[in-house]
Enzyme design. Structure first.
Site, PDB file in Angstrom:
ATOM      1  N   SER A   1      93.798 -43.084 -76.342  1.00  0.00           N
ATOM      2  CA  SER A   1      94.911 -43.478 -77.205  1.00  0.00           C
ATOM      3  C   SER A   1      94.600 -44.662 -78.105  1.00  0.00           C
ATOM      4  O   SER A   1      95.145 -44.753 -79.195  1.00  0.00           O
ATOM      5  CB  SER A   1      96.146 -43.785 -76.354  1.00  0.00           C
ATOM      6  OG  SER A   1      95.858 -44.766 -75.383  1.00  0.00           O
TER       7      SER A   1
ATOM      8  N   HIS B   1      97.536 -37.354 -76.944  1.00  0.00           N
ATOM      9  CA  HIS B   1      97.095 -37.411 -78.346  1.00  0.00           C
ATOM     10  C   HIS B   1      96.215 -36.226 -78.718  1.00  0.00           C
ATOM     11  O   HIS B   1      95.559 -36.239 -79.755  1.00  0.00           O
ATOM     12  CB  HIS B   1      96.351 -38.717 -78.614  1.00  0.00           C
ATOM     13  CG  HIS B   1      97.196 -39.922 -78.378  1.00  0.00           C
ATOM     14  ND1 HIS B   1      98.102 -40.400 -79.299  1.00  0.00           N
ATOM     15  CD2 HIS B   1      97.325 -40.710 -77.284  1.00  0.00           C
ATOM     16  CE1 HIS B   1      98.723 -41.453 -78.798  1.00  0.00           C
ATOM     17  NE2 HIS B   1      98.270 -41.658 -77.574  1.00  0.00           N
TER      18      HIS B   1
ATOM     19  N   LYS C   1     104.728 -36.952 -79.213  1.00  0.00           N
ATOM     20  CA  LYS C   1     103.836 -37.383 -80.292  1.00  0.00           C
ATOM     21  C   LYS C   1     103.733 -36.254 -81.325  1.00  0.00           C
ATOM     22  O   LYS C   1     104.686 -36.037 -82.057  1.00  0.00           O
ATOM     23  CB  LYS C   1     102.523 -37.849 -79.677  1.00  0.00           C
ATOM     24  CG  LYS C   1     102.809 -39.175 -78.943  1.00  0.00           C
ATOM     25  CD  LYS C   1     101.770 -39.695 -78.030  1.00  0.00           C
ATOM     26  CE  LYS C   1     102.304 -40.969 -77.371  1.00  0.00           C
ATOM     27  NZ  LYS C   1     101.510 -41.431 -76.239  1.00  0.00           N
TER      28      LYS C   1
HETATM   29  C1  LIG Z   1     102.047 -42.093 -75.051  1.00  0.00           C
HETATM   30  C2  LIG Z   1     101.177 -41.742 -73.911  1.00  0.00           C
HETATM   31  C3  LIG Z   1     101.725 -41.365 -72.696  1.00  0.00           C
HETATM   32  C4  LIG Z   1     103.184 -41.462 -72.402  1.00  0.00           C
HETATM   33  O1  LIG Z   1     103.899 -40.432 -72.971  1.00  0.00           O
HETATM   34  P1  LIG Z   1     105.462 -40.655 -73.270  1.00  0.00           P
HETATM   35  O2  LIG Z   1     105.984 -39.287 -73.411  1.00  0.00           O
HETATM   36  O3  LIG Z   1     105.528 -41.475 -74.505  1.00  0.00           O
HETATM   37  O4  LIG Z   1     106.009 -41.375 -72.076  1.00  0.00           O
HETATM   38  C5  LIG Z   1     100.871 -40.923 -71.716  1.00  0.00           C
HETATM   39  N1  LIG Z   1      99.540 -40.908 -71.899  1.00  0.00           N
HETATM   40  C6  LIG Z   1      98.978 -41.294 -73.049  1.00  0.00           C
HETATM   41  C7  LIG Z   1      97.487 -41.215 -73.194  1.00  0.00           C
HETATM   42  C8  LIG Z   1      99.771 -41.734 -74.096  1.00  0.00           C
HETATM   43  O5  LIG Z   1      99.207 -42.157 -75.223  1.00  0.00           O
END
Ligand SMILES: *Cc1c(COP(=O)(O)O)cnc(C)c1O
Length: 389
Positions: A182, A210, A240
């Protein structure tokens, strides 16, 4: 002063003195690209809405219709009355997208990892995690109470050594990694990890927060490079590239049945609102209808890395490593003055001394704006290889 307030005030002072204080700023996302802050309109290069679909008319309409019909909230845990049929439809679609037998949708990605990991491993087991995995994998590992050891980032030799020296002492072993990292934007060597895991009877979990929607033709990191990697636990988020909210796990039928019966963040937490599921379903329709869409964010990121003489982007995320937290904050402020929004990323999200600008590119970023961003950054002396990574 109450000792509680004294404690909080002392912590705040200490954070501020190290440039690590974080504050929330009201931000209105207008269309997936523009953000209004303090009355100013900025072009965002830091949202994770990689396909700009959170504001797509079909996605908004799907969410609105679901609210009209089914209400704003789920009303209870999925195991009570919160299991709206839309959630099961979404699970079938996610399982098909990921080439898995079944899926389970959670309230968020964070809740997914915090629930999955302790369901599968416990005190006497072993978890091997890439040192750069997301915070929620660490949380899940902690909640599981399993022996947790980090391997050096993407270092298969180190992981192999750890498996050889430690695997035999534990009944079960989980290997956990981000599919796309990330804060760095690089991909995990998923095929090689899957082979190592199989060799040592370890279970591989990839967090594709991602990856889904943007790599592997939109199917995520298990599909990057064409051939599907054998990953038994494919976790991800709807929040995302999928433009909505919620998390998921795709896995075999028995694993998913166990998760639905035992994962505490599923059992003891209210179901995802039906509108979030409806929005995610509409997004999956859009991704499947336009095979080129998923490839666009990485293409935009590659235009940027080319302009900056950086190694070609592997994902929509490009880090520009600055160093100190203060310098990263300053660089972000300078970009804001030019009309660009890029949040500075500081410890403990990243290691001490590696504070950075984390740039994200979306399908809809105009090339001309990417060119202007690169020009501004170069003028600031940022991002050239010798000064970057
Ligand atoms: C954003 C993210 C999460 C968390 O996901 P949410 O749905 O925002 O709680 C988990 N793992 C990674 C690698 C992330 O970037």
């Amino acid at each position: 002063m109450l000792s509680l307030d004294e404690f909080a005030a002392g912590k705040l002072r200490s954070l501020a003195s190290r440039d690590l204080l974080r504050t929330l700023r009201p931000s209105e996302r207008e269309d997936g690209l523009a953000i209004v802050r303090d009355g100013r309109r900025l072009l965002s290069f830091c949202c994770n809405d990689y396909l700009n679909l959170s504001h797509h008319p079909a996605v908004k309409a799907a969410a609105q219709q679901a609210v009209e019909r089914y209400g704003a909230g789920a009303g209870a845990s999925r195991l009570v009355t919160g299991n709206h049929p839309l959630l099961e439809r979404l699970e079938a679609r996610l399982a098909a997208l990921k080439g898995a037998e079944a899926a389970c949708v959670f309230g968020s990605g964070y809740l997914a990892n915090a629930g999955i990991i302790p369901t599968l491993v416990g005190e006497t087991d072993l978890i091997l995690v890439d040192e750069l995995v997301h915070a929620c994998i660490w949380s899940g590992a902690k909640l599981s109470a399993a022996v947790t050891v980090a391997f050096r980032h993407n270092d298969l030799d180190h992981l192999s050594d750890l498996l050889r020296s430690r695997r035999g002492k534990h009944a079960r072993c989980l290997i956990a990694t981000d599919g796309v990292f990330s804060m760095d934007g690089d991909l995990a060597p998923v095929h090689a990890l899957a082979a190592l895991a199989a060799e040592h009877d370890a279970w591989l979990l990839t967090d594709d927060a991602h990856g889904v929607g943007v790599v592997g033709g939109g199917r995520g990191s298990s599909f990057a490079g064409g051939r599907k990697a054998d990953v038994p636990l494919q976790m991800g988020t709807l929040s995302k590239a999928l433009g909505s909210y919620g998390g998921y796990l795709c896995a075999s039928r028995p694993v998913i049945d166990l998760i639905k019966s035992r994962a505490r963040t599923l059992v003891y937490s209210t179901g995802l609102p039906p509108a979030s599921a409806a929005a995610a379903l509409a997004v999956l329709d859009l991704i499947e209808a336009d095979p080129d869409l998923a490839a666009r964010p990485v293409r935009k990121a590659r235009l940027f890395t080319r302009l900056m003489d950086l190694p070609p982007a592997e994902s929509p995320i490009v880090p520009l490593i600055i160093g100190s937290a203060a310098a990263a904050l300053e660089a972000a402020q300078a970009l804001e003055a030019e009309g660009f929004l890029v949040t500075a990323i500081r410890p403990p999200t990243v290691a001490e001394g590696t504070s950075r600008l984390r740039l994200t590119f979306t399908a809809g970023h105009p090339d001309a704006e990417i060119e202007r961003l690169a020009a501004v950054l170069r003028r600031q002396g940022l991002g050239r290889p010798e000064e970057g990574r």
